[in-house]
Design a protein around this motif. Structure first.
Motif, PDB file in Angstrom:
ATOM      1  N   GLY A  44       0.907  -0.857  -0.026  1.00  0.00           N
ATOM      2  CA  GLY A  44       0.005   0.205   0.129  1.00  0.00           C
ATOM      3  C   GLY A  44       0.829   1.100   0.195  1.00  0.00           C
ATOM      4  O   GLY A  44       1.899   1.351   0.097  1.00  0.00           O
ATOM      5  N   PRO A  45       0.039   2.361  -0.135  1.00  0.00           N
ATOM      6  CA  PRO A  45       1.394   2.854  -0.366  1.00  0.00           C
ATOM      7  C   PRO A  45       1.214   3.790   1.091  1.00  0.00           C
ATOM      8  O   PRO A  45       0.952   3.321   1.940  1.00  0.00           O
ATOM      9  N   ASN A  46       2.541   5.059   0.797  1.00  0.00           N
ATOM     10  CA  ASN A  46       2.778   5.794   2.503  1.00  0.00           C
ATOM     11  C   ASN A  46       2.115   5.556   2.929  1.00  0.00           C
ATOM     12  O   ASN A  46       0.365   6.648   2.569  1.00  0.00           O
ATOM     13  N   GLY A  47       1.564   5.966   4.390  1.00  0.00           N
ATOM     14  CA  GLY A  47       1.238   5.982   5.142  1.00  0.00           C
ATOM     15  C   GLY A  47      -0.677   5.173   5.061  1.00  0.00           C
ATOM     16  O   GLY A  47      -1.553   5.617   5.744  1.00  0.00           O
ATOM     17  N   ALA A  48      -0.390   4.409   4.303  1.00  0.00           N
ATOM     18  CA  ALA A  48      -1.940   3.693   4.354  1.00  0.00           C
ATOM     19  C   ALA A  48      -2.378   3.249   5.243  1.00  0.00           C
ATOM     20  O   ALA A  48      -2.764   2.700   5.809  1.00  0.00           O
ATOM     21  N   GLY A  49      -0.718   2.681   6.562  1.00  0.00           N
ATOM     22  CA  GLY A  49      -1.250   2.168   7.941  1.00  0.00           C
ATOM     23  C   GLY A  49      -0.806   0.712   7.982  1.00  0.00           C
ATOM     24  O   GLY A  49      -1.459   0.014   8.619  1.00  0.00           O
ATOM     25  N   LYS A  50       0.667   0.607   7.330  1.00  0.00           N
ATOM     26  CA  LYS A  50       1.469  -1.206   6.945  1.00  0.00           C
ATOM     27  C   LYS A  50       1.642  -1.002   8.560  1.00  0.00           C
ATOM     28  O   LYS A  50       1.405  -2.264   9.053  1.00  0.00           O
ATOM     29  N   GLU A 216       6.216  -4.906   2.339  1.00  0.00           N
ATOM     30  CA  GLU A 216       7.308  -4.244   0.717  1.00  0.00           C
ATOM     31  C   GLU A 216       6.377  -3.617  -0.032  1.00  0.00           C
ATOM     32  O   GLU A 216       5.442  -3.382  -0.013  1.00  0.00           O
ATOM     33  N   HIS A 217       7.754  -2.487  -0.489  1.00  0.00           N
ATOM     34  CA  HIS A 217       7.033  -1.534  -1.912  1.00  0.00           C
ATOM     35  C   HIS A 217       7.334  -1.919  -3.092  1.00  0.00           C
ATOM     36  O   HIS A 217       6.906  -1.836  -4.020  1.00  0.00           O
ATOM     37  N   ASP A 233      -4.995   1.206   1.906  1.00  0.00           N
ATOM     38  CA  ASP A 233      -5.006   2.377   1.124  1.00  0.00           C
ATOM     39  C   ASP A 233      -5.523   2.946   2.171  1.00  0.00           C
ATOM     40  O   ASP A 233      -6.827   3.225   2.729  1.00  0.00           O
ATOM     41  N   HIS A 234      -5.595   4.447   3.149  1.00  0.00           N
ATOM     42  CA  HIS A 234      -5.471   4.822   4.406  1.00  0.00           C
ATOM     43  C   HIS A 234      -6.950   3.665   4.658  1.00  0.00           C
ATOM     44  O   HIS A 234      -7.727   4.082   5.575  1.00  0.00           O
ATOM     45  N   GLY A 235      -5.937   3.066   5.373  1.00  0.00           N
ATOM     46  CA  GLY A 235      -6.220   2.185   6.800  1.00  0.00           C
ATOM     47  C   GLY A 235      -7.305   0.665   6.379  1.00  0.00           C
ATOM     48  O   GLY A 235      -7.614   0.037   6.786  1.00  0.00           O
ATOM     49  N   GLU A 236      -6.845   1.070   4.785  1.00  0.00           N
ATOM     50  CA  GLU A 236      -8.478   0.246   4.807  1.00  0.00           C
ATOM     51  C   GLU A 236      -8.178  -0.762   3.277  1.00  0.00           C
ATOM     52  O   GLU A 236      -7.209  -0.776   2.400  1.00  0.00           O
ATOM     53  N   LYS A 237      -8.727  -1.962   4.426  1.00  0.00           N
ATOM     54  CA  LYS A 237      -8.107  -3.062   2.758  1.00  0.00           C
ATOM     55  C   LYS A 237      -9.294  -2.646   1.587  1.00  0.00           C
ATOM     56  O   LYS A 237     -10.202  -3.460   1.139  1.00  0.00           O
TER      57      LYS A 237
END
Lengths: 261, 413
Positions: A44-50, A216-217, A233-237
């Motif tokens: 997921g993008p940066n800040g997605a909550g991973k 992993e990115h 993304d934004h904390g959501e699957k």
């Protein structure tokens, strides 16, 4: 996935996991399950909550709501050291080694949780403690050899080159005898050659019977080694499935590249 | 399996221990021969107390990385535990009954009471990090002397507890090292049999014999070095260092950080309590002003200056600081005065207007000199006199491979 009948097939199950920091929903109602013996990737993008999700699994954070079930046992809200004892080990996105300890000692710390010496045993160096120390030292050397940095055993961890620090962190995590290994961006900052070596190392870890859950990115790494992928993304699957399915998913492309005009 | 770098460090430490041990053994006889009095031996016994304190604080500060600014409180607790139960003090307390328990029991009781105090203080506070912990321990270090000031019916308050019993032994070996002509076993006294106030047996009372106390503190220090050294190279020692380096990572590796830190606190406190009981017995007097903040700071300086985390280092640090504080600084005024006389600056020694005379002035600034000495030492060796592990910038590749070969050989065997 609470409706799944077989518990033992999954090593980890997250059910409606939510983590809220004030007004920010860092992880929003995420459910997923990881099967024994697979490589499962979280992207997921940066800040997605991973990483926040990792921290909720390993007990660093308490989830706001939802359940974490590991190996058939509810570990929601457990303390980090309890989680480690049960068999979840992790590495950190920003390497967190014990800088002023030797590589060997770093790995021996990882062995801590599987050692039995009590205060009195250590205080008086009882024979059982001596034997355990010898055994643990051998096991730690074996692990350093396993990740390929045995020559550096006596070096301070901080003196290692970056790539070897990542390997040392994996060796330290493996020393806890985990059933599930959480790798937080293990290939970050790696050269293409190092990435290939890392993928081989993950393969060797799987052969030890350890399930791997990684963030992993690098898409080459992710697509190359993982059986299943979840996209956050934004904390959501927003997607889940095999690498090929996820790669074509419209929402994933949108999350990574933005909405096309 | 011995690792090369460790082996080198161990060699260095072994050498320091060897030199210290020889000095410690030769010291009493040399002093008696040279000065004919045992005053210096008595002072060495006092210095030994600080060595013991430094070894204990090193566990807390050096190994586990917890800044403890109230270490003297545990020292006081040990001293008062012994003083209360080995003097007539409790006669005048609300109990109206005093105990005279033997030193050999009370020194361990003092140790456990101090350790318990460490646990009680540590349990709610060790969740705090760094600076906050320092402030809480600082407060605790202030509270304990204040308690003894303000509970005069128990502790004698400012009047102190005096007449503390000396340790006694069934026998004692005397010889030329104690100023006697020949080696002999002496039993000059009678003292009560353990647990009975009516039965007496021949025994040797330490009294104010500085040599007996000196031997005792040397044995205590050797014991402490062995035990703390064992801990350092153990599962627990590594856990302490891991917490010092990175608490989050340590927890993720399965270390229960709260109980591990608590253990460091309790073990550090127990050495302090141990030293306190010895101090009460050897000094014969315990008063609150022996345990003020300055003591905590002095011990901390000994640990930092000696080399945090290195047992041999903090012993040397303790001896150096003790020597500076109790020998160099007190003699400074007279030294400066005679120096001025030698160089024909006699006029400086005379009081004149605002000028109090050189000796007096030196006396005034002696703590400034102490501060300067500390600053200089830390500038010259910021890692301490004998740091825990000299970082070998150029570890010889061949040496490592040789070591690797040793590991392989051990495997094959």
């Amino acid at each position: 996935m609470s409706e799944r009948p077989v518990v033992s097939e999954n090593i980890l199950e997250l059910t409606s996991l939510t983590k809220r920091f004030g007004g920010l929903l860092a992880v929003d109602n995420v459910s997923l399950h990881i099967k024994r013996g697979e490589v499962f990737a979280l992207i997921g993008p940066n800040g997605a909550g991973k990483t926040t999700l990792f921290n909720n699994v390993t007990g660093l954070f308490q989830p706001t709501s939802g359940r974490v079930v590991f190996d058939g046992r509810d570990i929601t809200g457990s303390k980090p050291h309890e989680v480690a004892r049960l068999g979840i080990a992790r590495t950190f996105q920003n390497i967190r080694l014990f800088s002023y300890m030797s590589c060997l000692d770093n790995v021996r710390v990882g062995r801590h949780v599987r050692m039995h010496a009590k205060l009195w045993d250590s205080l008086f160096k009882l024979p059982s403690e001596r034997h355990e120390e010898e055994r643990v030292t051998q096991e730690a050397m074996d692990l350093l050899r396993f990740v390929g940095i045995a020559q550096q055993a006596n070096q301070y961890a901080r003196n290692l080159p970056y790539g070897q620090q990542r390997r040392l962190e994996i060796a330290r995590a493996l020393a806890t005898d985990p059933k599930l290994l959480l790798l937080d961006e293990p290939a970050a900052g790696f050269t293409p050659q190092e990435k290939v070596e890392l993928m081989a190392l993950v393969g060797k870890i799987l052969e030890r019977g350890v399930t791997v859950f990684l963030i992993e990115h690098d898409m080459k790494v992710v697509m190359g080694i993982s059986q299943r992928i979840v996209v956050l993304d934004h904390g959501e699957k927003i997607a889940e499935g095999a690498p090929d399915e996820v790669r074509k998913d419209a929402r994933v492309i949108e999350a990574y590249l933005g909405k096309s005009a | 399996m011995a690792l090369l770098q460790r082996r080198r460090m161990r060699d260095r430490d072994a050498m320091i221990y060897g030199v210290l041990l020889i000095l410690a053994l030769a010291f009493p006889a040399t002093v008696l021969y040279a000065t004919g009095s045992s005053a210096l031996i008595s002072q060495a016994g006092h210095a030994g107390t600080f060595v013991l304190l430094a070894i204990g604080l090193n566990v807390v500060v050096g190994f586990a990385g917890l800044l403890d600014l109230g270490y003297a409180a545990f020292f006081a607790i040990g001293a008062y535990t012994y003083a209360l139960f080995a003097s007539s003090q409790l006669d005048s307390s609300p109990l109206h009954h005093s105990f005279h328990l033997p030193f050999w029991l009370m020194i361990f009781v003092g140790m456990f009471v101090a350790a318990a105090a460490g646990v009680i203080l540590g349990f709610p506070t060790l969740r705090l990090r760094g600076d906050y912990l320092a402030i809480v321990t600082l407060g605790f270090g202030e509270i304990v002397p204040q308690l003894s000031y303000n509970l005069p019916q128990w502790t004698g308050g400012i009047n102190a507890i005096g007449g503390i019993d000396s340790p006694s032994l069934p026998a004692w070996i005397t010889g030329p090292w104690a100023g006697a002509n020949n080696i002999a076993i002496i039993r000059p006294d009678v003292c009560p049999v353990l647990g009975s106030s009516t039965k007496f047996a021949p025994c040797f009372s330490f009294g104010f014999d500085p040599i007996a106390f000196y031997v005792l503190i040397v044995i205590m220090i050797i014991g402490a070095v062995i035990l703390v050294g064992n801990l350092h190279r153990s599962r627990l020692g590594r856990a302490w260092m891991a917490i010092r380096e990175d608490e989050v990572a340590a927890a993720a590796m399965g270390i229960n950080t709260v109980t591990t830190k608590l253990l460091a606190f309790a073990i550090g406190a127990s050495f302090s309590g141990f030293a306190g009981a010895y101090y009460g017995a050897s000094f014969g007097l315990v008063s609150p002003d022996q345990f003020l903040f300055l003591v905590s700071v002095t011990v901390l300086v000994m640990v930092v200056l000696g080399g945090m985390g290195s047992i041999a280092g903090v012993i040397v640090g303790a001896l150096v600081i003790y020597f500076v504080l109790n020998s160099i600084l007190p003699q400074l005024p007279s030294t400066v005065e005679s120096l001025a006389n030698t160089f024909g600056l006699n006029s400086l020694n005379v009081q004149n207007g605002d000028w109090p005379g050189l000796a007096q002035e030196t006396q005034r600034v002696s703590f400034l000199v102490y501060g300067l000495i500390l600053v200089l030492m830390m500038l010259l060796r910021p890692q301490g006199i004998f740091p825990s592990r000299v970082r070998e910038q150029e570890l010889k590749h061949a040496a490592v491979q040789e070591d690797e070969a040793a590991v392989e050989a051990a495997h094959a065997g």
